[in-house]
Design a protein around this motif. Structure first.
Motif, PDB file in Angstrom:
ATOM      1  N   GLU A 120      42.486  39.921  55.726  1.00 37.88           N
ATOM      2  CA  GLU A 120      42.405  38.615  55.073  1.00 37.88           C
ATOM      3  C   GLU A 120      40.974  38.344  54.614  1.00 37.88           C
ATOM      4  OE1 GLU A 120      45.987  35.928  57.016  1.00 37.88           O
ATOM      5  OE2 GLU A 120      44.038  35.945  58.009  1.00 37.88           O
ATOM      6  N   LYS A 121      40.003  38.784  55.417  1.00 34.01           N
ATOM      7  CA  LYS A 121      38.597  38.609  55.037  1.00 34.01           C
ATOM      8  C   LYS A 121      38.273  39.457  53.804  1.00 34.01           C
ATOM      9  CE  LYS A 121      34.386  37.066  55.894  1.00 34.01           C
ATOM     10  NZ  LYS A 121      33.569  37.776  54.909  1.00 34.01           N
ATOM     11  N   ILE A 122      38.857  40.662  53.730  1.00 39.37           N
ATOM     12  CA  ILE A 122      38.671  41.520  52.562  1.00 39.37           C
ATOM     13  C   ILE A 122      39.168  40.811  51.302  1.00 39.37           C
ATOM     14  CG2 ILE A 122      39.666  43.540  51.407  1.00 39.37           C
ATOM     15  CD1 ILE A 122      37.584  44.586  53.035  1.00 39.37           C
ATOM     16  N   LEU A 123      40.346  40.214  51.393  1.00 36.16           N
ATOM     17  CA  LEU A 123      40.920  39.505  50.245  1.00 36.16           C
ATOM     18  C   LEU A 123      40.048  38.315  49.842  1.00 36.16           C
ATOM     19  CD1 LEU A 123      44.718  39.521  51.174  1.00 36.16           C
ATOM     20  CD2 LEU A 123      43.632  40.733  49.284  1.00 36.16           C
ATOM     21  N   GLU A 124      39.556  37.601  50.849  1.00 33.16           N
ATOM     22  CA  GLU A 124      38.691  36.450  50.577  1.00 33.16           C
ATOM     23  C   GLU A 124      37.403  36.898  49.890  1.00 33.16           C
ATOM     24  OE1 GLU A 124      36.106  33.097  53.060  1.00 33.16           O
ATOM     25  OE2 GLU A 124      37.739  34.166  54.054  1.00 33.16           O
ATOM     26  N   ASP A 125      36.800  37.958  50.393  1.00 32.66           N
ATOM     27  CA  ASP A 125      35.564  38.471  49.801  1.00 32.66           C
ATOM     28  C   ASP A 125      35.804  38.976  48.381  1.00 32.66           C
ATOM     29  OD1 ASP A 125      34.283  37.868  52.141  1.00 32.66           O
ATOM     30  OD2 ASP A 125      34.227  39.926  52.892  1.00 32.66           O
ATOM     31  N   ALA A 126      36.982  39.581  48.159  1.00 29.12           N
ATOM     32  CA  ALA A 126      37.300  40.098  46.823  1.00 29.12           C
ATOM     33  C   ALA A 126      37.362  38.966  45.805  1.00 29.12           C
ATOM     34  CB  ALA A 126      38.628  40.851  46.849  1.00 29.12           C
ATOM     35  N   GLY A 127      37.790  37.802  46.254  1.00 29.90           N
ATOM     36  CA  GLY A 127      37.888  36.663  45.344  1.00 29.90           C
ATOM     37  C   GLY A 127      36.567  35.960  45.106  1.00 29.90           C
ATOM     38  N   ASN A 128      35.548  36.344  45.871  1.00 34.15           N
ATOM     39  CA  ASN A 128      34.240  35.676  45.760  1.00 34.15           C
ATOM     40  C   ASN A 128      33.131  36.624  45.307  1.00 34.15           C
ATOM     41  OD1 ASN A 128      35.329  33.213  46.717  1.00 34.15           O
ATOM     42  ND2 ASN A 128      35.071  33.895  48.847  1.00 34.15           N
ATOM     43  N   LEU A 129      33.508  37.744  44.686  1.00 32.70           N
ATOM     44  CA  LEU A 129      32.503  38.712  44.249  1.00 32.70           C
ATOM     45  C   LEU A 129      31.628  38.136  43.141  1.00 32.70           C
ATOM     46  CD1 LEU A 129      34.583  42.022  44.137  1.00 32.70           C
ATOM     47  CD2 LEU A 129      32.887  41.349  45.842  1.00 32.70           C
ATOM     48  N   THR A 130      30.316  38.372  43.264  1.00 29.33           N
ATOM     49  CA  THR A 130      29.391  37.869  42.238  1.00 29.33           C
ATOM     50  C   THR A 130      28.497  38.960  41.664  1.00 29.33           C
ATOM     51  OG1 THR A 130      27.757  37.294  43.933  1.00 29.33           O
ATOM     52  CG2 THR A 130      29.330  35.566  43.286  1.00 29.33           C
ATOM     53  N   SER A 131      28.567  40.177  42.236  1.00 32.56           N
ATOM     54  CA  SER A 131      27.709  41.247  41.731  1.00 32.56           C
ATOM     55  C   SER A 131      28.370  42.599  41.955  1.00 32.56           C
ATOM     56  CB  SER A 131      26.352  41.228  42.438  1.00 32.56           C
ATOM     57  OG  SER A 131      26.495  41.606  43.803  1.00 32.56           O
ATOM     58  N   SER A 132      27.907  43.611  41.206  1.00 30.26           N
ATOM     59  CA  SER A 132      28.442  44.968  41.350  1.00 30.26           C
ATOM     60  C   SER A 132      28.081  45.557  42.708  1.00 30.26           C
ATOM     61  CB  SER A 132      27.908  45.864  40.234  1.00 30.26           C
ATOM     62  OG  SER A 132      26.489  45.907  40.257  1.00 30.26           O
ATOM     63  N   GLU A 133      26.942  45.133  43.270  1.00 30.50           N
ATOM     64  CA  GLU A 133      26.536  45.617  44.588  1.00 30.50           C
ATOM     65  C   GLU A 133      27.517  45.134  45.654  1.00 30.50           C
ATOM     66  OE1 GLU A 133      22.768  45.286  47.700  1.00 30.50           O
ATOM     67  OE2 GLU A 133      22.492  44.767  45.584  1.00 30.50           O
ATOM     68  N   GLU A 134      27.927  43.873  45.554  1.00 28.72           N
ATOM     69  CA  GLU A 134      28.918  43.338  46.487  1.00 28.72           C
ATOM     70  C   GLU A 134      30.244  44.060  46.330  1.00 28.72           C
ATOM     71  OE1 GLU A 134      29.156  39.172  45.751  1.00 28.72           O
ATOM     72  OE2 GLU A 134      27.362  38.683  46.920  1.00 28.72           O
ATOM     73  N   ALA A 135      30.597  44.396  45.085  1.00 27.98           N
ATOM     74  CA  ALA A 135      31.849  45.105  44.823  1.00 27.98           C
ATOM     75  C   ALA A 135      31.833  46.486  45.462  1.00 27.98           C
ATOM     76  CB  ALA A 135      32.082  45.212  43.319  1.00 27.98           C
ATOM     77  N   ARG A 136      30.701  47.196  45.370  1.00 29.46           N
ATOM     78  CA  ARG A 136      30.597  48.526  45.974  1.00 29.46           C
ATOM     79  C   ARG A 136      30.681  48.447  47.490  1.00 29.46           C
ATOM     80  NH1 ARG A 136      26.832  49.237  41.711  1.00 29.46           N
ATOM     81  NH2 ARG A 136      25.110  48.621  43.075  1.00 29.46           N
ATOM     82  N   ALA A 137      30.021  47.432  48.058  1.00 28.14           N
ATOM     83  CA  ALA A 137      30.061  47.264  49.507  1.00 28.14           C
ATOM     84  C   ALA A 137      31.480  46.959  49.975  1.00 28.14           C
ATOM     85  CB  ALA A 137      29.108  46.138  49.927  1.00 28.14           C
ATOM     86  N   LEU A 138      32.185  46.133  49.204  1.00 22.66           N
ATOM     87  CA  LEU A 138      33.556  45.780  49.548  1.00 22.66           C
ATOM     88  C   LEU A 138      34.476  46.993  49.437  1.00 22.66           C
ATOM     89  CD1 LEU A 138      35.444  43.469  50.358  1.00 22.66           C
ATOM     90  CD2 LEU A 138      35.842  43.036  47.935  1.00 22.66           C
ATOM     91  N   GLU A 139      34.228  47.828  48.417  1.00 23.61           N
ATOM     92  CA  GLU A 139      35.048  49.027  48.246  1.00 23.61           C
ATOM     93  C   GLU A 139      34.845  49.987  49.412  1.00 23.61           C
ATOM     94  OE1 GLU A 139      36.151  52.431  44.934  1.00 23.61           O
ATOM     95  OE2 GLU A 139      34.323  51.248  44.702  1.00 23.61           O
ATOM     96  N   ARG A 140      33.602  50.118  49.888  1.00 24.91           N
ATOM     97  CA  ARG A 140      33.345  50.995  51.035  1.00 24.91           C
ATOM     98  C   ARG A 140      34.090  50.487  52.273  1.00 24.91           C
ATOM     99  NH1 ARG A 140      28.036  51.038  48.831  1.00 24.91           N
ATOM    100  NH2 ARG A 140      27.385  49.381  50.249  1.00 24.91           N
ATOM    101  N   LYS A 141      34.065  49.175  52.458  1.00 22.46           N
ATOM    102  CA  LYS A 141      34.758  48.585  53.602  1.00 22.46           C
ATOM    103  C   LYS A 141      36.258  48.776  53.475  1.00 22.46           C
ATOM    104  CE  LYS A 141      34.963  44.311  56.312  1.00 22.46           C
ATOM    105  NZ  LYS A 141      34.506  42.899  56.399  1.00 22.46           N
ATOM    106  N   PHE A 142      36.762  48.599  52.252  1.00 24.79           N
ATOM    107  CA  PHE A 142      38.189  48.787  51.999  1.00 24.79           C
ATOM    108  C   PHE A 142      38.606  50.220  52.288  1.00 24.79           C
ATOM    109  CE2 PHE A 142      41.617  50.136  49.212  1.00 24.79           C
ATOM    110  CZ  PHE A 142      42.599  49.190  49.486  1.00 24.79           C
ATOM    111  N   ASN A 143      37.820  51.194  51.808  1.00 20.61           N
ATOM    112  CA  ASN A 143      38.139  52.600  52.035  1.00 20.61           C
ATOM    113  C   ASN A 143      38.180  52.929  53.516  1.00 20.61           C
ATOM    114  OD1 ASN A 143      38.312  53.146  49.303  1.00 20.61           O
ATOM    115  ND2 ASN A 143      36.171  53.772  49.117  1.00 20.61           N
TER     116      ASN A 143
END
Length: 204
Positions: free
Chosen positions: A58-81
């Motif tokens: 649920e935290k992953i989904l919440e963070d995905a909806g609040n992305l503001t930069s490509s760096e945050e997106a990469r960090a989220l993708e690593r966590k997702f993987n």
């Protein structure tokens, strides 16, 4: 979360896991829940693990909806993987701790040095993952190598991550113990065993 951005289906269905959690919570609310203490403890443990997993996703989904930069997106993708990889650990003992045993094979001093290298590698890997690495036995040789050694690795998914390491590991290198600097092949056996917590699973 059923699909990644690339369109590959994941192995985790958040909605169905929420439904499973609700069923377990309803079962635990029954007045006779603790009549069978052993069964109740297993259900309580399953509930705690499932609740933790649901909250993380649920935290992953919440963070995905609040992305503001490509760096945050990469960090989220690593966590997702990482979370997706964990979902593949569906074996009976994958979530638990593990027992590591290493035995030097053919190769003399080189093999015993190779066994030590492997043992240190697993210790460092355990430290990076936050697992507890408790040495149970260590039989060194006179050059600092290891004839055989064992350790208890305690941590979530330790067995799931390490079980594929089971087998004979080979090293080919210029031997530091050979005055003529010849190439030697060394072998070491790595055994990874699961932690058995249910006495009924290991009859004597």
């Amino acid at each position: 979360w059923r699909k990644r951005s690339a369109g590959r289906r994941t192995v985790f269905d958040l909605q169905s896991q929420k439904e499973n959690l609700i069923k377990l919570e309803q079962e635990s609310a029954r007045s006779d829940f603790w009549a069978d203490n052993e069964k109740a403890q297993k259900i309580a443990k399953e509930m705690a693990e499932l609740k933790e997993t649901v909250l993380v996703w649920e935290k992953i989904l919440e963070d995905a909806g609040n992305l503001t930069s490509s760096e945050e997106a990469r960090a989220l993708e690593r966590k997702f993987n990482e979370l997706e990889r964990v979902q593949l650990f569906s074996g009976k003992y994958d979530k638990g701790s593990a027992l590591l045993q290493i035995f030097a094979g053919a190769g003399g001093d080189d093999a015993e040095d190779w066994a030590k290298i492997l043992f240190s590698m697993y210790e460092k890997f355990s430290a990076r993952r936050g697992w507890d690495f408790k040495i149970l036995h260590n039989h060194p040789n006179e050059f600092g190598g290891i004839k055989n050694a064992s350790a208890e690795i305690s941590g979530k998914f330790a067995y799931g991550y390490l079980k594929k390491e089971y087998g004979v590991h080979r090293l080919v290198r210029i031997s530091p113990f050979d005055a003529n600097k010849r190439r030697h092949t060394s072998f070491a056996l790595v055994e990874i065993l699961p932690e058995i917590t249910d006495p009924d699973e290991a009859p004597i």
